[in-house]
Motif scaffolding. Sequence first.
Motif, PDB file in Angstrom:
ATOM      1  N   GLU A 269      93.778  85.792  -7.709  1.00  0.00           N
ATOM      2  CA  GLU A 269      94.332  84.784  -8.615  1.00  0.00           C
ATOM      3  C   GLU A 269      93.297  83.721  -8.957  1.00  0.00           C
ATOM      4  O   GLU A 269      93.166  83.306 -10.114  1.00  0.00           O
ATOM      5  N   ARG A 270      92.557  83.261  -7.953  1.00  0.00           N
ATOM      6  CA  ARG A 270      91.533  82.248  -8.208  1.00  0.00           C
ATOM      7  C   ARG A 270      90.416  82.808  -9.083  1.00  0.00           C
ATOM      8  O   ARG A 270      89.911  82.129  -9.981  1.00  0.00           O
ATOM      9  N   ALA A 271      90.036  84.052  -8.832  1.00  0.00           N
ATOM     10  CA  ALA A 271      88.969  84.672  -9.619  1.00  0.00           C
ATOM     11  C   ALA A 271      89.406  84.872 -11.068  1.00  0.00           C
ATOM     12  O   ALA A 271      88.618  84.661 -12.002  1.00  0.00           O
ATOM     13  N   ILE A 272      90.662  85.277 -11.267  1.00  0.00           N
ATOM     14  CA  ILE A 272      91.185  85.426 -12.629  1.00  0.00           C
ATOM     15  C   ILE A 272      91.193  84.082 -13.336  1.00  0.00           C
ATOM     16  O   ILE A 272      90.853  83.981 -14.522  1.00  0.00           O
ATOM     17  N   GLU A 273      91.593  83.041 -12.626  1.00  0.00           N
ATOM     18  CA  GLU A 273      91.630  81.704 -13.213  1.00  0.00           C
ATOM     19  C   GLU A 273      90.236  81.295 -13.698  1.00  0.00           C
ATOM     20  O   GLU A 273      90.081  80.774 -14.812  1.00  0.00           O
ATOM     21  N   GLU A 274      89.231  81.522 -12.865  1.00  0.00           N
ATOM     22  CA  GLU A 274      87.861  81.159 -13.236  1.00  0.00           C
ATOM     23  C   GLU A 274      87.360  82.006 -14.400  1.00  0.00           C
ATOM     24  O   GLU A 274      86.716  81.506 -15.325  1.00  0.00           O
ATOM     25  N   GLY A 275      87.651  83.310 -14.350  1.00  0.00           N
ATOM     26  CA  GLY A 275      87.177  84.204 -15.403  1.00  0.00           C
ATOM     27  C   GLY A 275      87.817  83.937 -16.751  1.00  0.00           C
ATOM     28  O   GLY A 275      87.135  83.867 -17.779  1.00  0.00           O
ATOM     29  N   THR A 276      89.136  83.765 -16.754  1.00  0.00           N
ATOM     30  CA  THR A 276      89.830  83.530 -18.029  1.00  0.00           C
ATOM     31  C   THR A 276      89.480  82.163 -18.614  1.00  0.00           C
ATOM     32  O   THR A 276      89.508  81.982 -19.836  1.00  0.00           O
ATOM     33  N   LYS A 277      89.150  81.213 -17.758  1.00  0.00           N
ATOM     34  CA  LYS A 277      88.711  79.900 -18.250  1.00  0.00           C
ATOM     35  C   LYS A 277      87.439  80.056 -19.079  1.00  0.00           C
ATOM     36  O   LYS A 277      87.303  79.457 -20.161  1.00  0.00           O
ATOM     37  N   ILE A 278      86.506  80.857 -18.597  1.00  0.00           N
ATOM     38  CA  ILE A 278      85.270  81.125 -19.347  1.00  0.00           C
ATOM     39  C   ILE A 278      85.591  81.830 -20.655  1.00  0.00           C
ATOM     40  O   ILE A 278      85.045  81.490 -21.719  1.00  0.00           O
ATOM     41  N   PHE A 279      86.495  82.795 -20.615  1.00  0.00           N
ATOM     42  CA  PHE A 279      86.850  83.533 -21.838  1.00  0.00           C
ATOM     43  C   PHE A 279      87.445  82.603 -22.877  1.00  0.00           C
ATOM     44  O   PHE A 279      87.110  82.690 -24.065  1.00  0.00           O
ATOM     45  N   GLN A 280      88.328  81.701 -22.457  1.00  0.00           N
ATOM     46  CA  GLN A 280      88.926  80.756 -23.396  1.00  0.00           C
ATOM     47  C   GLN A 280      87.874  79.849 -24.022  1.00  0.00           C
ATOM     48  O   GLN A 280      87.898  79.595 -25.227  1.00  0.00           O
ATOM     49  N   GLU A 281      86.960  79.359 -23.198  1.00  0.00           N
ATOM     50  CA  GLU A 281      85.929  78.456 -23.709  1.00  0.00           C
ATOM     51  C   GLU A 281      85.015  79.171 -24.702  1.00  0.00           C
ATOM     52  O   GLU A 281      84.645  78.605 -25.740  1.00  0.00           O
TER      53      GLU A 281
END
Length: 489
Positions: free
Chosen positions: A217-229
């Motif tokens: 969950e934490r890794a997905i949060e970090e990864g999707t944050k980059i994708f959104q940016e």
Amino acid sequence: MLVRIQLHSSTPTTDPVSGGSLQADANQFHKTFPSFIWLLRDVVLSLPKDCQSIKDYFLTRVFKSDPLQGNQPNQVAESILNFFPGFDAFKLPPPSSDPEVVLNLNRDEVQQDVNKSFMRGVQEFKAMLRSKLSPKRSFNDGELVTGEALAALVNIYVSALNTPGTVPSVQSAWEIFVHTKCTEAKLAALQVYKSTITSELDGLLPCDSDKIRQVQERAIEEGTKIFQEETAGVSASSSEKYLDELMESMNEALKRWQNENNRLTKEQCHKLLRALKEEHLDPVLRKLSGKDGASVSFSQIIGGYSAIEQGFKCDARGAKDICAQVFYEFHPEMQAEMEKHMAYLQQLKDFDESLAFERQEKARQEQERRRIEEENARLEEVRRAKEKEMEILKVKQDEDRRRLEEQFRADMEAQREQMHNMMTANMEELRKDREAIIEQNQTLKETMEQMRQSMDKRNDQIAELQKQIVALANRPPPRPPCKPFCVIS
């Protein structure tokens, strides 16, 4: 040199002078082109009395259809009003009659010699430009062209212009940029995801499956944050496919970590059970078949099993469902061991076959309970991942909706002004064509419908996962197997 450009990548091209099949594109260029502003320098002549501004002069004199001028000048005038969302004109007087002043306008020492009317005109022109500045739009409604995107599009257009037989396409250029940008964003997000999950789990396996899911969950949060940016400005509909691919890659990575955790759990559990059996049960069985067999009781054998069970529960590490599975699957080995000593067992006064069966059934139920818990947790993880994906898309869709509504309002205002310009320039047929296009424009409605369908699809997926979770939780326990002839556990 004749340069051609088309809006849609699938539009067949013909000679742009004669129009032909390019007309369909021409009617839509105003959606992606900027406003057209014609700046005239060094104007000294006065405007006709019936022209209030230089813009009026262009519309009523320069753009006025004149059969004596031939077809091409009229087409140029029509193209300016048709291809661009807005038209304006501005005039500036000469900055000075002194050539030295004109050549050195940026130098402080000549500023006092610059025509004051020119300076006022420059300031007015700047104010007019600021009032018309707006973000550059992409081929897709609701998407904006960033500086990075513009640089990429320029390279794509230049490459197309320098390739013989290639016609630059606004649609193709934008699709190439979106594909490149979203692919790079997906790879960057995946790299962050892998770095996060590896740093937390490397060397930690075997561990509880819940620990892996928490890290996931934490890794997905970090990864999707980059994708959104990295995909800011790209619409939800354009980036959705790449987000799906990113989530799928993350889920595949999770499965690899879980499979490795399961493998290591099995290895550790098998090793532990062999050691516990050797310590607690094998000595009793050797004594049973030896000269001191008469002194052995069945309760000692059950005690050896209990010691194995307690030691396993205390020291087993890894995925709980796999631990329970390995412990249950250990019973056939135990049964085979007992059958070797069946003659001795049957002679024991306290031999209780039903007690042995109860132990095995208890292990089976524990295995089934852990399996259902793990399946429930897995479905819950999938549901949360889907909700995270939907949350990202909803944020993007809200941004898209806001941009679309702003674009729609700006388009309506610009088109009303441009149709007024066409009427002033006596381009009635062109005005009617533009009005028909505006009336048929369902962009906002269609895009909103696509957003709704996308969210409904994901809501259905989440609802189905929720049903599976509830059904799994309410599933009746499986019927116990038939009682074996003799099982020790």
